[in-house]
Design a protein around this motif. Structure first.
Motif, PDB file in Angstrom:
ATOM      1  N   VAL A 180      -3.217  -4.006  -4.690  1.00 39.28           N
ATOM      2  CA  VAL A 180      -2.344  -4.653  -3.627  1.00 39.28           C
ATOM      3  C   VAL A 180      -2.104  -5.709  -3.861  1.00 39.28           C
ATOM      4  CG1 VAL A 180      -2.097  -4.924  -1.092  1.00 39.28           C
ATOM      5  CG2 VAL A 180      -3.202  -2.732  -1.930  1.00 39.28           C
ATOM      6  N   VAL A 203       0.981  -1.143   0.047  1.00 37.37           N
ATOM      7  CA  VAL A 203       0.072   0.093  -0.028  1.00 37.37           C
ATOM      8  C   VAL A 203       0.808   1.220  -0.126  1.00 37.37           C
ATOM      9  CG1 VAL A 203      -1.784   1.309   1.383  1.00 37.37           C
ATOM     10  CG2 VAL A 203      -2.012  -1.050   1.180  1.00 37.37           C
ATOM     11  N   LEU A 228       2.003   1.918  -3.438  1.00 38.21           N
ATOM     12  CA  LEU A 228       1.195   2.258  -4.404  1.00 38.21           C
ATOM     13  C   LEU A 228       1.012   3.862  -4.106  1.00 38.21           C
ATOM     14  CD1 LEU A 228      -1.163  -0.742  -4.378  1.00 38.21           C
ATOM     15  CD2 LEU A 228       0.218   0.011  -6.289  1.00 38.21           C
ATOM     16  N   ALA A 278      -5.042   2.616  -3.681  1.00 37.73           N
ATOM     17  CA  ALA A 278      -4.389   1.281  -3.108  1.00 37.73           C
ATOM     18  C   ALA A 278      -5.708   0.530  -2.742  1.00 37.73           C
ATOM     19  CB  ALA A 278      -3.673   1.173  -1.736  1.00 37.73           C
TER      20      ALA A 278
END
Length: 142
Positions: free
Chosen positions: A53, A38, A41, A48
């Motif tokens: 994920v 996460v 990202l 996310a």
């Protein structure tokens, strides 16, 4: 719940909370891997969501059965994105307690076995780790 809130948060909101939560604050290696995904990202400005994920941990080779289950549980947890800060505080509270327990055990063991020159650095190291976690928790709680 913390992971669930991150999955549905805007990247900027998730990034603000993740600045105060380390991957190793999570209770399990699977959760650490997911929070790390996460983090990567949202650092790239990407939302996310669960599928992104899942794709990230699969690409990295860190997708294990427990991580997939934890991700599915988080995605369907009903966690509120606006409560991410409060969920993060709960995560850090538990992390602080685990760190203190671990430090206590390490110090008891070291008191019996370790060389004298190793004792003070160990005390310093575990103290810094606990104080860092406590400071991040204080910042989250305001």
């Amino acid at each position: 719940m913390f992971l669930g809130s991150l999955l549905w948060s805007e990247p900027v909101d998730a990034a603000a909370v993740l600045d105060l939560v380390n991957d190793d604050d999570m209770a399990t290696p699977s959760l650490s891997a997911l929070v790390g995904a996460v983090r990567r990202l949202v650092s790239a400005g990407t939302p996310a969501g669960p599928q992104l994920v899942l794709d990230a941990v699969r690409r990295e080779g860190t997708l294990k059965h427990f991580a997939a289950k934890a991700l599915a549980d988080a995605a369907t947890s009903g966690a509120q994105p606006m409560a991410a800060r409060e969920y993060a505080a709960a995560v850090l509270s538990e992390s602080l307690r685990r760190r203190i327990e671990s430090a206590g055990r390490a110090l008891v063991s070291a008191a019996t076995d370790a060389a004298e020159v190793e004792l003070a650095p160990l005390v310093s190291k575990v103290t810094v780790a606990c104080l860092d976690c406590a400071a991040r928790l204080d910042e989250l709680r305001g």
